[in-house]
Write an enzyme that holds these catalytic residues in place. Structure first.
Site, PDB file in Angstrom:
ATOM      1  N   CYS A  54     -21.171  -4.353 -15.031  1.00 16.02           N
ATOM      2  CA  CYS A  54     -22.394  -4.165 -14.996  1.00 16.02           C
ATOM      3  C   CYS A  54     -23.100  -5.477 -14.455  1.00 16.02           C
ATOM      4  CB  CYS A  54     -23.416  -3.770 -15.931  1.00 16.02           C
ATOM      5  SG  CYS A  54     -22.567  -1.895 -16.218  1.00 16.02           S
ATOM      6  N   ARG A 137     -22.286   5.389 -12.737  1.00 15.21           N
ATOM      7  CA  ARG A 137     -22.815   4.247 -11.761  1.00 15.21           C
ATOM      8  C   ARG A 137     -23.190   5.334 -10.592  1.00 15.21           C
ATOM      9  NH1 ARG A 137     -21.144  -0.649 -13.958  1.00 15.21           N
ATOM     10  NH2 ARG A 137     -19.395  -0.195 -14.981  1.00 15.21           N
TER      11      ARG A 137
END
Ligand code: BEZ
Length: 237
Positions: A54, A137
């Site tokens: 991330c 995601r």
């Protein structure tokens, strides 16, 4: 009996209006998608703050923010962490992390806090087979009228390709502006696809070569579209 207001898991689809929500973000409160009317938005989720994949994604997206701004596209992130975690993580990224030649990266776009997972559930970002406590995601491309135009989902373990996200944003605006489609691996300057002929007459005239296009067969016609024309169209939105 008390009303159950907990959102169910739902999966918005391409062509649906973007589900509405109010949220607290690192840039203040937002009302979505109303605050973004007239702009394209990329709403994306990530599994958790203070995680390596991330972090690499946020740095990459933040470094491309000006590029997205030029094509009238705003970025909005989300994770199921809280506001103070978001703030601490973004400060750490700016102060300490170097990745792919980037350092001192300031994330200026809003990052939504979603501890309740209300927003993540509305957008199909919680996919229990992958994780019931972290968002996958997801990437939603939402047009200036608030309609979902493209959805990408990646698992927790695979970082996204941000060149592809940018290419898709440009392709969507190009197909709208010129009423064409884009072939595999299209980039600005490459030929575009002319929508299939809708009648026998048009199919014949295309094969007879009386239109400004190359037809390999009646259903597969392409035409030139200059890189300059593409940028003129997408940069003036
Ligand atoms: C990461 O962003 O590094 C990550 C987050 C959740 C699970 C696995 C990796």
């Amino acid at each position: 009996m008390e009303e159950n207001t907990t959102p169910q898991l739902s999966m918005p689809r391409i062509g649906d209006p973007a589900p509405e929500f109010k949220a607290v973000t690192t840039q203040g409160d937002i009302q979505f998608p109303q605050d973004y009317s007239g702009k394209w938005v990329i709403l994306f989720s990530h599994p958790a703050d203070f995680t390596p994949v991330c972090t690499s994604e946020f740095m990459t997206f933040a470094s491309m923010e000006a590029q997205f701004d030029q094509i009238n596209t705003k970025l909005v992130g989300l994770s199921v962490d809280g506001l103070y975690s978001h703030i601490a993580w973004l400060r750490t990224i700016k102060e300490k992390v170097s990745f792919n030649g980037m350092s001192g990266v300031e994330v200026k776009f809003p990052l939504i806090e979603d501890i309740t997972m209300d927003v993540a559930k509305k957008y199909g970002m919680i996919q229990p087979g992958e994780s019931s406590t972290k968002a996958v995601r997801a990437v939603f491309f939402i047009d200036p009228k608030g309609i979902i135009r493209t959805i990408l989902y990646y698992p927790l373990s695979v970082g996204r390709n941000f060149d592809e996200i940018y290419r898709t944003a440009v392709a969507l605006q190009t197909t709208d502006a010129f009423s064409v489609a884009t072939p595999a691996d299209w980039r600005p300057g490459k030929e575009v696809i002319v929508p299939p002929a809708g009648s026998c007459g048009v199919a014949k005239s295309r094969m007879d070569g009386d239109e400004d296009m190359t037809c390999h067969d009646w259903f597969f016609c392409t035409k030139k579209l200059s890189e300059e024309a593409v940028w003129d169209a997408v940069r003036q939105n």
